[in-house]
Write an enzyme that holds these catalytic residues in place. Structure first.
Site, mmCIF file in Angstrom:
data_model
loop_
_atom_site.group_PDB
_atom_site.id
_atom_site.type_symbol
_atom_site.label_atom_id
_atom_site.label_comp_id
_atom_site.label_asym_id
_atom_site.label_seq_id
_atom_site.Cartn_x
_atom_site.Cartn_y
_atom_site.Cartn_z
ATOM 1 N N PHE A 213 -76.547 -31.905 116.453
ATOM 2 C CA PHE A 213 -75.740 -32.826 117.274
ATOM 3 C C PHE A 213 -75.107 -33.936 116.441
ATOM 4 O O PHE A 213 -74.830 -35.015 116.939
ATOM 5 C CB PHE A 213 -76.569 -33.443 118.411
ATOM 6 N N ILE B 203 -75.207 -23.845 113.253
ATOM 7 C CA ILE B 203 -76.163 -24.852 113.729
ATOM 8 C C ILE B 203 -76.670 -24.499 115.126
ATOM 9 O O ILE B 203 -77.156 -25.353 115.863
ATOM 10 C CB ILE B 203 -75.543 -26.268 113.697
ATOM 11 N N GLY B 204 -76.523 -23.229 115.450
ATOM 12 C CA GLY B 204 -76.981 -22.779 116.760
ATOM 13 C C GLY B 204 -75.824 -22.509 117.698
ATOM 14 O O GLY B 204 -76.017 -22.141 118.858
ATOM 15 N N THR B 205 -74.624 -22.681 117.180
ATOM 16 C CA THR B 205 -73.439 -22.585 118.041
ATOM 17 C C THR B 205 -72.865 -21.182 118.105
ATOM 18 O O THR B 205 -72.029 -20.907 118.948
ATOM 19 C CB THR B 205 -72.350 -23.522 117.495
ATOM 20 N N GLU C 149 -67.816 -30.568 120.829
ATOM 21 C CA GLU C 149 -68.011 -31.967 121.242
ATOM 22 C C GLU C 149 -67.342 -32.333 122.556
ATOM 23 O O GLU C 149 -67.838 -33.137 123.320
ATOM 24 C CB GLU C 149 -67.479 -32.933 120.175
#
Ligand SMILES: Cc1cc2nc3c(=O)[nH]c(=O)nc-3n(C[C@H](O)[C@H](O)[C@H](O)COP(=O)(O)OP(=O)(O)OC[C@H]3O[C@@H](n4cnc5c(N)ncnc54)[C@H](O)[C@@H]3O)c2cc1C
Ligand code: SF4
Lengths: 331, 763
Positions: free
Chosen positions: B239, B465-467, B723
């Protein structure tokens, strides 16, 4: 965490014999946390998970006996509790999470300690740490002048304003449970109202247990005929969160008037808060909004809010009014 | 989910493709930073300051040093091979620039003042708690009111004469909005495993930017860049908190070198609240001028943002203000206010998220003042071009977002009066907030290798990043070659791979697409040339332009039934299919592989892209239910519509948006890091006291992508999406709260104590 010895007790006698300088460990959901935070530093842990205290039994007089090792989920989902003491089932299910309830025990829940953030700081009550009279008598109370949004408004003292966090206990207070203990000096019973202590000048003394005493079971009196009961918990989020205010009500209405009433509140008191004031204001009165409001006013009359928690007074009133409405509704 | 049901070849772009790394995660085989273990590994545990400001008078480590297993105690004056990094005078970006233990001062509560390295984690922990630190403590400044700013404010985006216009506007509006400190709290804690081999460092990290991490750490550790390798194959989200290095990385690396042993350090949850960043507190005054019929005449956005003592971090709250609406007069001013807190860090939608809470709340309040529908006010002031930069928009469909969302939530049936809508014994409130986030194409290099085992390898020093970044690469390769997803190996999260982008600013996807496409196409072109030049090839003599690759097989273009001439090749040949598998061509040519590299040229160097304002847009419509009797508020629905360019993976894209809206819900109703005013400690530094939404708090969530491609950004028309989903949620919810309760919350989060002020008493 400090080093400790670990003993697994096969029966009550052995448990009591090992209890000196020790702490019992049941579900561990409070105790292990507090050991990691250096709040609890027992020399020995006596594991009581083998003790035959995991039964829920009907008593000859119509009451219910709950073993100290009965898990919160088993108790909440027991047919007998759901049928005759719904307030207890609802209170248990409003607490913690399913995983925690599967571990948490009746005895452990009675003895869970406050969630006061200062109390839970590893160095509280030590030089250089936050003052906390509960951790170290005489060290002060950091919450008085600190962030005290979650703290109590009833039963506080100038030594401690920590909230008792349990939901189960609020229901048990309204049900007038009796706690059975066994210790070095034998067996005895403690009425629920006398079990938890007000902080007064000794906030480190939280309950009536003597050193080495083991809770064996909790008895609920025979269900009140014709009464309805309910538990309402108000909190910041929808689940997995301690109460800002909660209420347990057991009520019987006859001819529109309240003939039996027990009221207890959570999230607002330094102990599970039985409100005799609310009960007095309701007994014999018509079951209507005016009575409920008068009761709420009476229940919170002696409240003493601090910097961040004044809202709890109003919230607790609304919580109580709604619970009374639910418990006395005819339908 | 089986991948064989997915559309084929280029059809795979835009659909919901399951994560190719999904099974590694669900089976626990994916290894995160601190999952790495080595024989002889030692464990480091940091000691935190227990004051918020002051000086370390003494550190007594004598007892700790004698404890079992202790290998090293580090503190001020006792740390080797760590150098300073000057943020503005170096390549790369760091989070907290002060090297750990570099002086005897304490700047914030929880600052690392010492660390112990021991044989086991338990021994290190025990020794860490035996270190005695004495302080000369001063009262820290964590005052939440940021009005005491006494520096010079930075003015930006000025156009026209906003003050004059405000003074002469028929309608004016002036309010201040506050957002609290919020802590990132990704599931995976920060941590590092550092390995030193005498010359080189290998750092297993959880970083959102392996390349940046290498650049920074080579300077911090005083070795050439090529002597640092950063590996971050899986990240349990960041995040923004994991964009740039934090001190634990230096502590582990220094200890590894001193001890000549691998060293592991993990930042625990408590530390995550003080030592690894947060979204700083903001205090924003918005002044609006308007005509009676709702045309904006002026916007003034003056804000303060909190930062630490030593790091200059600005939460750019005014970034969207200059172009979201049309107005001739506008200015944004910024004031950075220092407090005794740890370094802030970008947190999902930095700037835009708090900034749009203020601006969009102000628009909602202005609408009320004008007795106008807030949606109508927006439609009326929609900008035709970016008036801040004076550029046309590359692609903006905000109007359609608003109207689509309004339709879905049933905005038409909204009655404006406070507490005027009811359903099932509850009061219903509806609110609206807009979102925007910048788009850009940042540089990226990727390589694609066609391998003789029939697999394709893609390599890039970016990270997932997990996205879903792993999957995006595979989709692109599949789209260009038809090679099935399960024969595509994607290698990311290693700084030794070709330089890729940091996963931040929602720019990874738009950056990796062109590079990967170019690399794939170049590799294929090489393959086709080789296929035609080999004397034994069935394609010998055919022009490469007349060949193509499909289903991973080389075949003649426009040939529905290409004839495979009877050349005997390996047994893997599927005689029923057309063409020749690419690996057969490689074998024929005795090649170990065909590799090609592709680059993404940044949009800031692209003359065409520079002529446009590049942004994504969106909006949220929130519905709340209010039970005044028990002061219970629940968000019951959020409808979100986005104009984020073309969506490459609808599954991963929707996941991002759902997560972002939920985070926005947390920001609106729950999240706030509270600093004790006496010690400066984040006192609710755990998941029991810092609350985030639970499943039971979740409303009905509805995500729509308009899916208009933006070809100025790249040939796929894809912008980024991580975002924007969070921006605009809070003003939509607080407006719905107002609509239901009559309480305007201008300082987040909305709390029960605010709602108790509601005068709407009965449902
Ligand atoms: C994250 C979290 C959220 C929670 N949320 C809630 C909530 O919303 N509402 C709520 O009510 N509770 C909540 N709890 C508290 C939970 O209910 C208690 O932790 C649990 O009931 C304790 O039971 P246990 O068996 O695990 O106790 P243990 O941790 O084993 O013991 C607790 C204490 O009781 C003593 N003890 C245990 N059994 C006996 C016995 N038979 N005789 C004498 N002493 C004994 C132990 O020595 C110890 O001091 C939460 C807890 C956590 C960790
Ligand atoms: S409220 Fe009680 S528990 Fe909390 S700090 Fe004060 S004395 Fe300690």
């Amino acid at each position: 965490m400090e080093t400790f010895n670990y003993v697994k007790a096969p029966n009550v006698e052995k448990a009591l014999a090992s209890a000196e300088q020790a702490k019992f460990i049941a579900g561990g959901t409070t105790l292990v946390d507090l050991m990691k935070l250096h709040v609890e530093t027992p020399k020995t842990l006596v594991d009581i998970n083998l003790l035959p205290l995991e039964k829920i039994e009907k008593l000859p007089d119509g009451g219910l006996r709950i073993g100290a090792m009965v898990r919160n989920s088993d108790l909440a989902w027991s047919d007998e509790v759901k049928k005759s003491y719904p307030v207890l089932s609802e209170a248990l299910l409003s607490g913690a999470s399913p995983q925690l309830r599967n571990m948490a025990t009746t005895g452990g829940n009675l003895l869970q300690r406050t969630r006061c953030m200062y109390f839970r700081e590893p160095n509280a009550g030590t030089p250089g740490g936050y003052g906390c009279n509960k951790r170290t008598p005489g060290s002060g109370c950091a919450a008085l002048d600190g962030f005290n949004r979650m703290h109590a408004v009833l039963g506080t003292s100038d030594k401690c304003i920590a909230t008792h966090p349990s939901d189960m206990c609020v229901a048990m207070a309204a049900l007038e449970a009796v706690i059975h203990v066994e210790g070095p000096k034998g067996k005895r019973t403690i009425p629920f109202a006398d079990f938890h202590k007000l902080p007064g000048d000794t906030p480190h003394i939280e309950n009536a247990l003597e050193p080495g005493e083991l809770i064996t079971h909790v008895d609920l009196p025979k269900p009140v005929e014709g009464a309805k009961s309910t538990y309402l918990k108000l909190r910041d989020r929808a689940s997995y969160e301690f109460a800002l205010a909660s209420a347990a009500v057991v009520a019987r209405v006859e001819g529109g008037h309240i003939r039996y009433i027990r009221v207890a509140m959570g999230g607002v008191g330094t102990k599970p808060w039985r409100s005799h004031e609310a009960e007095a204001a309701l007994m014999g009165k018509p079951a209507n909004q005016a009575s409920f409001k008068a009761a709420a006013l009476a229940a919170l009359a002696k409240s003493k809010p601090h910097k961040d928690n004044a809202f709890k007074v109003e919230l607790a009133k609304r919580c109580l009014v709604r619970s009374l409405k639910t418990a006395t509704a005819t339908a | 989910m089986a991948t064989d049901s997915l559309p084929h070849a280029s059809g795979i772009i835009g659909v919901a493709v399951p994560r190719i790394d999904g099974s590694l995660k669900t089976t626990g085989t994916a290894r995160y930073a601190v999952d790495h273990n080595f024989p002889n590994i030692a464990h480091a545990v940091a000691v935190q300051a227990t004051i918020g400001k002051g000086r370390i008078r003494s550190i007594d480590a004598s007892a700790a040093e004698k404890m079992p297993g202790v290998l090293l105690v580090m503190h001020h004056g006792k740390i080797d091979n760590v150098y300073r990094f000057y943020p503005h005078e170096s390549d790369g970006t760091i989070s907290e620039a002060r090297p750990p233990f570099s002086d005897d001062k304490v700047y914030y509560w929880g600052q690392f003042v010492a660390a112990v390295v021991a044989e086991t984690l338990e021994q290190a922990k025990a020794a860490a708690s035996a270190i005695k630190v004495e302080y000369d403590a001063e009262t820290p400044d964590v005052n939440p009111d940021l009005s005491d700013f006494d520096g010079e404010k930075q003015e930006s985006w000025k156009r026209g004469d906003p003050d004059k216009a405000l003074a002469s506007s028929p309608v004016t509006f002036d309010q201040t909005y506050v957002t609290p400190v919020e802590t990132h709290n990704p599931m995976e804690l920060h941590g590092t495993v550092a390995v030193w081999d005498g010359d080189n460092y290998t750092l297993y990290e959880c970083t959102q930017g392996v390349v940046n991490h290498r650049v920074v750490m080579s300077q911090v550790l005083g070795v050439p860049r090529e002597n640092v390798r950063v590996i971050s194959r899986f990240i349990g989200s960041g995040f923004g908190g994991k964009l740039f290095p934090w001190p634990q990385s230096s502590i582990a690396a220094s200890a590894a070198r001193t001890l000549n042993r691998p060293v592991k350090i993990s930042v625990d949850r408590r530390m995550m609240f003080s030592n690894t960043g947060h979204r700083p507190r903001t205090q924003q005054r918005i002044r609006l001028g308007a005509t009676q019929d709702g045309k904006l005449t002026a916007i003034r956005h003056d804000f303060f943002t909190q930062t630490s003592q030593l790091d200059d971090f600005v939460e750019h709250c005014g970034e969207q203000t200059p172009f979201l609406y049309s107005t001739p007069n506008l200015v944004v001013t910024t004031g950075m206010v220092r407090r005794n807190v740890g370094a802030p860090a970008p947190m999902r939608g930095p700037g835009a998220v708090p900034g749009l809470f203020a601006l969009e709340s102000a628009m909602n309040e202005l609408a009320e003042k004008l007795k106008m529908d807030p949606l109508e006010l927006r439609l009326k002031n929609d900008a035709e071009r970016d008036e801040g930069k004076n550029l046309p928009f590359s692609s903006r469909h905000l109007k359609e977002c608003w109207t689509t969302g309004a339709e879905k939530i049933g905005w038409k049936s909204r009655t404006p009066g406070v507490g005027s809508m009811r359903r099932n014994g509850k009061i219903v409130g509806l609110g609206l907030g807009s979102a925007s986030w910048s788009a850009a194409r940042i540089p990226c290099t990727a390589s694609v290798e066609l391998c003789p085992n029939g697999r394709v390898c893609v390599r890039c020093a970016t990270q997932d990043i997990g996205t879903g970044t792993y999957t995006i690469f595979a989709q692109v390769v599949h789209a260009a070659t038809g090679v099935p997803l399960d024969r595509i190996d994607v290698f990311l999260g290693d700084s030794s791979l070709p330089d890729g982008p940091t996963s931040g600013g929602s720019m990874a996807t738009s950056a990796v697409l062109p590079a990967t496409t170019t690399a794939t196409n170049s590799a294929v072109t090489r393959l086709l040339h080789i296929a035609t030049s080999l004397p034994d090839s069935p394609f010998h003599g055919i022009k490469p332009e007349n060949l193509a690759i499909a289903n991973g097989r080389v075949m003649q273009k426009n040939d529905q039934q290409p004839k495979v001439v009877g050349v005997s090749m390996s047994s893997s040949r599927d005689l029923t299919a057309n063409g020749v598998p690419f690996e057969e061509v490689l074998k024929m040519a005795n090649l170990s592989g065909i590799t090609a590299t592709g680059k993404t040229a940044p949009s800031f160097e692209d003359p065409k892209a520079k002529q446009y304002s590049l942004h994504s847009y969106g909006c949220h419509f929130a519905e709340v239910e209010w039970e005044p009797e028990i002061a219970r508020l629940r968000v019951s629905r959020v409808v979100s519509v986005f104009d984020c360019g073309r969506i490459i993976n609808k599954g991963a894209g929707t996941n991002q948006m759902l997560g972002a809206v939920i985070m926005g819900l947390g920001m609106s109703l729950f999240e706030e890091t509270v600093h004790d005013h006496r010690t400066g400690q984040p006192i609710n530094n755990n998941f029991a006291d810092y609350i985030v939404p639970t499943m039971a708090d979740l409303p009905d969530l509805d995500i729509t992508f308009l899916d208009y491609p933006d070809y100025i950004v790249n040939e796929y028309g894809a912008r980024g999406i991580g975002e924007i989903g969070m921006a605009g949620v809070a003003p939509a919810i607080t407006d719905a709260v107002y609509h239901a309760t009559g309480v305007r919350v201008r300082e987040l989060p909305v709390r029960i104590e605010d709602l108790l002020k509601s005068t709407v008493h009965e449902a």
